[in-house]
Design a protein around this motif. Structure first.
Motif, PDB file in Angstrom:
ATOM      1  N   GLN A  70      -9.069  -7.641  -5.731  1.00 48.63           N
ATOM      2  CA  GLN A  70     -10.259  -8.326  -5.231  1.00 48.63           C
ATOM      3  C   GLN A  70     -10.167  -8.523  -3.715  1.00 48.63           C
ATOM      4  OE1 GLN A  70     -10.894 -11.749  -7.789  1.00 48.63           O
ATOM      5  NE2 GLN A  70     -13.065 -11.733  -7.296  1.00 48.63           N
ATOM      6  N   LEU A  71      -8.974  -8.863  -3.249  1.00 43.16           N
ATOM      7  CA  LEU A  71      -8.754  -9.062  -1.808  1.00 43.16           C
ATOM      8  C   LEU A  71      -8.944  -7.762  -1.044  1.00 43.16           C
ATOM      9  CD1 LEU A  71      -5.671 -11.457  -1.775  1.00 43.16           C
ATOM     10  CD2 LEU A  71      -8.002 -11.989  -1.056  1.00 43.16           C
TER      11      LEU A  71
ATOM     12  N   CYS B  65     -13.569 -14.021  -3.533  1.00 41.74           N
ATOM     13  CA  CYS B  65     -12.739 -14.281  -4.720  1.00 41.74           C
ATOM     14  C   CYS B  65     -13.205 -15.533  -5.478  1.00 41.74           C
ATOM     15  CB  CYS B  65     -11.274 -14.426  -4.316  1.00 41.74           C
ATOM     16  SG  CYS B  65     -10.543 -12.893  -3.697  1.00 41.74           S
ATOM     17  N   ASN B  66     -14.370 -16.061  -5.061  1.00 41.74           N
ATOM     18  CA  ASN B  66     -15.022 -17.200  -5.726  1.00 41.74           C
ATOM     19  C   ASN B  66     -14.174 -18.472  -5.735  1.00 41.74           C
ATOM     20  OD1 ASN B  66     -17.452 -18.125  -6.747  1.00 41.74           O
ATOM     21  ND2 ASN B  66     -16.755 -17.968  -8.861  1.00 41.74           N
TER      22      ASN B  66
ATOM     23  N   CYS C 273      -5.133 -15.479  -4.861  1.00 37.68           N
ATOM     24  CA  CYS C 273      -6.229 -14.545  -5.116  1.00 37.68           C
ATOM     25  C   CYS C 273      -5.687 -13.205  -5.640  1.00 37.68           C
ATOM     26  CB  CYS C 273      -7.015 -14.282  -3.835  1.00 37.68           C
ATOM     27  SG  CYS C 273      -7.893 -15.741  -3.239  1.00 37.68           S
ATOM     28  N   PRO C 274      -6.427 -12.549  -6.541  1.00 33.31           N
ATOM     29  CA  PRO C 274      -5.985 -11.246  -7.078  1.00 33.31           C
ATOM     30  C   PRO C 274      -5.965 -10.165  -5.995  1.00 33.31           C
ATOM     31  CG  PRO C 274      -7.781 -12.201  -8.394  1.00 33.31           C
ATOM     32  CD  PRO C 274      -7.684 -12.998  -7.152  1.00 33.31           C
ATOM     33  N   HIS C 275      -4.926  -9.344  -6.026  1.00 33.72           N
ATOM     34  CA  HIS C 275      -4.729  -8.318  -4.994  1.00 33.72           C
ATOM     35  C   HIS C 275      -5.935  -7.382  -4.838  1.00 33.72           C
ATOM     36  CE1 HIS C 275      -0.037  -8.496  -4.718  1.00 33.72           C
ATOM     37  NE2 HIS C 275      -0.617  -9.612  -4.370  1.00 33.72           N
TER      38      HIS C 275
ATOM     39  N   LEU D 177     -12.580 -13.758   2.477  1.00 32.52           N
ATOM     40  CA  LEU D 177     -11.752 -13.339   1.344  1.00 32.52           C
ATOM     41  C   LEU D 177     -11.827 -14.359   0.203  1.00 32.52           C
ATOM     42  CD1 LEU D 177      -8.452 -12.037   3.050  1.00 32.52           C
ATOM     43  CD2 LEU D 177     -10.437 -10.707   2.344  1.00 32.52           C
ATOM     44  N   LEU D 178     -11.698 -15.641   0.552  1.00 30.07           N
ATOM     45  CA  LEU D 178     -11.709 -16.679  -0.477  1.00 30.07           C
ATOM     46  C   LEU D 178     -13.090 -16.803  -1.129  1.00 30.07           C
ATOM     47  CD1 LEU D 178      -9.541 -19.471   1.221  1.00 30.07           C
ATOM     48  CD2 LEU D 178      -8.810 -17.720  -0.392  1.00 30.07           C
TER      49      LEU D 178
ATOM     50  N   ALA E 211     -12.592  -7.134  -0.751  1.00 36.61           N
ATOM     51  CA  ALA E 211     -13.218  -8.102   0.146  1.00 36.61           C
ATOM     52  C   ALA E 211     -12.945  -7.748   1.615  1.00 36.61           C
ATOM     53  CB  ALA E 211     -12.713  -9.508  -0.161  1.00 36.61           C
TER      54      ALA E 211
END
Length: 450
Positions: free
Chosen positions: A295-296, A137-138, A291-293, A133-134, A299
């Motif tokens: 994007q998560l 999210c870069n 992290c943005p919702h 996930l991280l 991912a």
């Protein structure tokens, strides 16, 4: 200790899953890395391909000359190394810098923003989801995993060094070397009683771990555990909770209620409610990190799993073959729940290899209950790992406790013959020993037949 002064790192037990992740990390850092292990494996072959010098005989004269400079060399060992190991004894007696794996992990992560996952089950899957996930999210993260990620074909994810993701391992109280910013606890079932003696001592060690969280840090706790923190759970009143679960084409689809928002129609491909719980913890920790919702959510849908964690090897209409690392009764229950949810009308055969004499003895009745749930059971001999035999504790003794009409003790040498006799439509191999080595033989046998 100043790690920047270290140029050579020698690992005793380098083929271990946690040790090899550290070895990969230091190779990526440009260090000279070598080590010893008892036997060659896919992991040691992969390290060889990275230029790591490894040998398989405990002998000081096998060690490369570059590791004999005390000023620039660090020796790292795993608690699984037996007493009387010649190489380890030599380095200790000669005054080298010697650290346990967990101590080194503590040193690497102490100056990072550290996210740590603890628990008697679920650590590896949760850390691999969190690392993924991280990374997506870069976030500039390095994740040390206790298994091989299917997404990265590695037990190390590197996207930078400012943030770290680690398993906080309760074995040998290793997790007390960590000082995380965000920590999660998945479970606190009795285990490792060969180390702790009493379940109450294990619980105390988890309480001690939560005190290691840095000031202004946060603790995430599975709802129902005797710890206070941000709660997570499935279809309950937790701070983070999964709701409206559906299964579509073998994939979970669900909503997540967070303290601030609802994430709708999240897709997740790993079977089993235990994996839903692991995904939720990883998601909650990533949300709290920032992290943005959306994007998560994307991912999480792209996460493929960890090798030997409900790993499919054959998936046809006629036969399904799954391999899993489960080695504790609660983990076996979780695998059983997952397979029944995905294949409610199919006959299921489990092949189980008990891991450790002490664990088999301590949880014999619980193992008997969890193994009795399968339609058919093949039981292998106990894998000793670091232990010597305990009188009276055998697979035959365990087999007699299991209330299942279709059970039998088998040797690995005739496992394929026994599997051929079965009409099961789902085959599971379960255990933390060397049962994983049988997977390729089973896959080959049944792939040819189908």
């Amino acid at each position: 200790m100043k790690l920047d002064k270290i140029h050579n790192i020698y690992f005793i037990g380098i083929g271990g899953i946690g040790m090899s992740a550290l070895a990969r990390y230091f190779v990526a850092k440009g260090k000279c890395v070598g080590g010893y292990d008892k036997t060659p494996s896919d992991i040691t072959k992969a390290l060889n391909a990275l230029g790591v010098k490894i040998h398989f005989e405990d002998a000081i004269n096998n060690i490369d000359d570059s590791f004999f400079n005390k000023e620039t060399t660090l020796i790292v060992y795993t608690p699984a190394v037996p007493k009387g190991h010649a190489e380890l004894d030599y380095f200790k007696s000669e005054g080298y810098q010697v650290l346990k794996r967990s101590q080194l992990l503590g040193l690497i992560t102490e100056n990072t923003f550290c996210l740590a996952v603890a628990g008697t089950h679920g650590k590896t899957t949760t850390t691999s989801i969190l690392g993924h996930l991280l990374k997506v999210c870069n976030v500039p993260v390095t994740a040390f995993l206790g298994g091989i990620s299917e997404n990265y074909d590695s037990n190390l994810i590197i996207n930078g060094t400012e943030v770290s993701v680690v398993e906080a391992d309760e074995f040998d109280r290793s997790f007390l070397t960590l000082s995380p910013n965000l920590a999660g606890v998945t479970s606190m079932d009795a285990d490792h009683l060969d180390i702790y003696g009493e379940a109450s001592e294990l619980i105390k060690s988890f309480e001690d771990f939560t005190k290691k969280i840095k000031p202004k840090g946060k603790l995430f706790v599975k709802n129902g555990l005797p710890l206070s923190g941000i709660t997570y759970g499935i279809e309950d009143d937790s701070d983070y909770t999964i709701q409206n679960i559906k299964i579509e084409n073998g994939t979970y689809v669900f909503d997540v209620q967070t303290p601030k928002a609802v994430l709708k129609n999240i897709h997740f491909n790993l079977p089993g409610r235990h994996n839903l719980s692991n995904a939720l913890l990883a998601l909650a920790m990533a949300v709290e990190y920032g992290c943005p919702h959306q994007q998560l959510a994307n991912a999480l849908a792209s996460y493929k799993g960890v090798k030997r964690r409900f790993t499919y090897h054959i998936k046809t209409n006629e036969l399904v073959f799954i391999d899993d690392y489960a080695h504790h009764p609660e983990e076996i229950n979780a695998v059983h729940q997952a397979v029944r949810e995905m294949y409610p009308d199919k006959k299921v055969l489990a092949v189980f290899q008990p891991h450790l004499y002490s664990r088999t003895r301590d949880f014999a009745d619980e193992f008997a209950n969890s193994l009795a749930q399968f339609d058919e059971l093949l039981l292998l001999d106990i894998y000793p790992a670091r232990e010597l035999p305990i009188e009276g504790v055998t697979s035959q003794w365990l087999l007699e406790k299991i209330n299942n009409e279709h059970k039998r003790l088998v040797n690995k040498s005739n496992l394929l013959i026994e599997l051929r006799k079965s009409s099961a439509e789902v085959i599971l191999t379960i255990g933390a020993g060397d049962i994983g080595e049988e997977v390729k033989h089973i896959k080959k046998e049944f792939s040819l037949a189908n």
